[in-house]
Design a protein around this motif. Structure first.
Motif, PDB file in Angstrom:
ATOM      1  N   GLU A  16      13.064  90.413 -47.858  1.00 25.91           N
ATOM      2  CA  GLU A  16      11.945  90.477 -47.281  1.00 25.91           C
ATOM      3  C   GLU A  16      11.573  89.538 -46.200  1.00 25.91           C
ATOM      4  O   GLU A  16      11.062  89.977 -45.138  1.00 25.91           O
ATOM      5  N   THR A  21       9.120  92.688 -39.409  1.00 28.80           N
ATOM      6  CA  THR A  21       7.835  93.280 -39.526  1.00 28.80           C
ATOM      7  C   THR A  21       7.664  94.199 -38.168  1.00 28.80           C
ATOM      8  O   THR A  21       8.379  94.178 -37.391  1.00 28.80           O
ATOM      9  N   THR A  22       6.807  95.201 -38.354  1.00 31.69           N
ATOM     10  CA  THR A  22       6.325  96.097 -37.591  1.00 31.69           C
ATOM     11  C   THR A  22       5.801  95.202 -36.069  1.00 31.69           C
ATOM     12  O   THR A  22       6.401  95.525 -34.978  1.00 31.69           O
TER      13      THR A  22
END
Length: 337
Positions: A16, A21-22
């Motif tokens: 993660e 991330t976007t």
């Protein structure tokens, strides 16, 4: 027998942590910086002058950049292959004279004159590509020489005369239609449609993927079965066709065939491409970014003009923006290594 304890797995948190991330993906896109710059420029000029953020003025900006924007589409394709084209403005000027003079003299019907002008410009592009790939010669030298050839042919064929009294089909794209309270030219729609078409071609077709591969590494592209010479010549030919369409847009905007046109448009097209985040080293960039770059140039020139800033300072600011854009590109390339 003692059971061996297994430490808790940390693969999921680690994955993660490493997964972008976007927001991070958006921030690393080449078009993000230019888009932010465009929005900030629009905000600044909206505050500085009440005339900027009006429908009529925004339509005028698009009209003012549609010719250079269409040239910049072809320039983007060539720069993506790690080339450059210094002849685009001169080729466009020659194409406009061919179209205007043939149609005005009645040598051929107007639509045939337009077709011949497009073919002539595409032929220049094909010749550029052949010289770059078949001999081969550096793109800078080839297109610099072709700039002089096209410039000379323009003045020879036009006999140094501006061609006027043009038939209707040649100026049709300069006509407007109302959109609310704003008049929009058909030529502006043509330019936007070309940007969308080439953006799709580069992002969603095998041809587009091959163009990027050629710019990243010609040898690797060749070893993967891509016919690099044929591809490069095709790219230069498509770019030449874009210059022909720009010639028609130029005629429709000015209403004449001007042999003096396009003398700095080659530099303006390169400026737009660089400001849009396309790397001069090839393989990185997009037509969408070029569209943003074209708008940045148009917004700055229009906004500064509304503020009463002299044109020489507009040129100064544009030059500074280009240097900053290339600097950012160099820094991002070093970080990627």
């Amino acid at each position: 027998m003692t059971a061996t304890s297994t430490p808790p797995s940390t693969s999921t948190p680690y994955a993660e942590l490493k997964t972008p991330t976007t927001v991070r993906r958006l921030l690393t896109q080449p078009t993000t910086g230019p888009l932010v710059a465009l929005l900030l420029a629009c905000a600044f000029f909206s505050v500085s002058t009440t005339q900027f953020l009006t429908g009529g003025n925004l339509s005028l900006i698009v009209q003012q950049v549609m010719v250079v924007g269409t040239l910049a589409i072809g320039q983007t394709l060539i720069i993506l292959t790690a080339g450059i084209d210094l002849s685009c403005g001169a080729v466009m000027a020659f194409g406009s004279i061919v179209i205007a003079k043939m149609a005005a003299e009645g040598t051929v019907p107007p639509l045939a004159a337009i077709a011949l002008g497009l073919i002539v410009c595409a032929g220049f592009g094909m010749l550029n590509g052949a010289l770059v790939k078949k001999i081969p010669l550096p793109p800078f030298i080839v297109t610099l020489g072709m700039l002089n050839v096209a410039f000379a042919l323009t003045h020879i064929y036009s006999e140094e005369q501006t061609v006027s009294s043009l038939p209707g089909p040649l100026t049709a794209l300069g006509q407007t239609f109302p959109l609310g309270k704003t008049d929009i030219t058909y030529g502006s729609l043509v330019t936007i449609a070309l940007f969308l078409l080439l953006a799709y071609s580069l992002s969603s077709t095998s041809w587009g993927r091959h163009v990027y591969a050629l710019g990243n590494s010609p040898e690797a592209a060749r070893l993967n079965g891509i016919r690099t010479s044929r591809l490069a010549i095709g790219v230069y030919t498509v770019a030449g066709l874009m210059y022909g369409i720009a010639a028609l847009l130029l005629i429709s905007r000015t209403g004449v065939g001007d042999p003096q046109a396009g003398q700095t448009d080659n530099l303006d097209s390169i400026t737009a491409v660089v400001l849009g985040g396309t790397s001069l080293f090839g393989g990185r960039g997009s037509v969408l970014g070029t569209f943003i770059g074209v708008l940045i140039v148009g917004v700055f020139r229009n906004g500064l003009q509304l503020m009463g800033v002299a044109s020489i300072y507009q040129t100064l600011i544009t030059g500074i923006l280009v240097i900053l854009a290339v600097t950012v590109d160099q820094i991002s390339r070093r970080k990627a290594r």
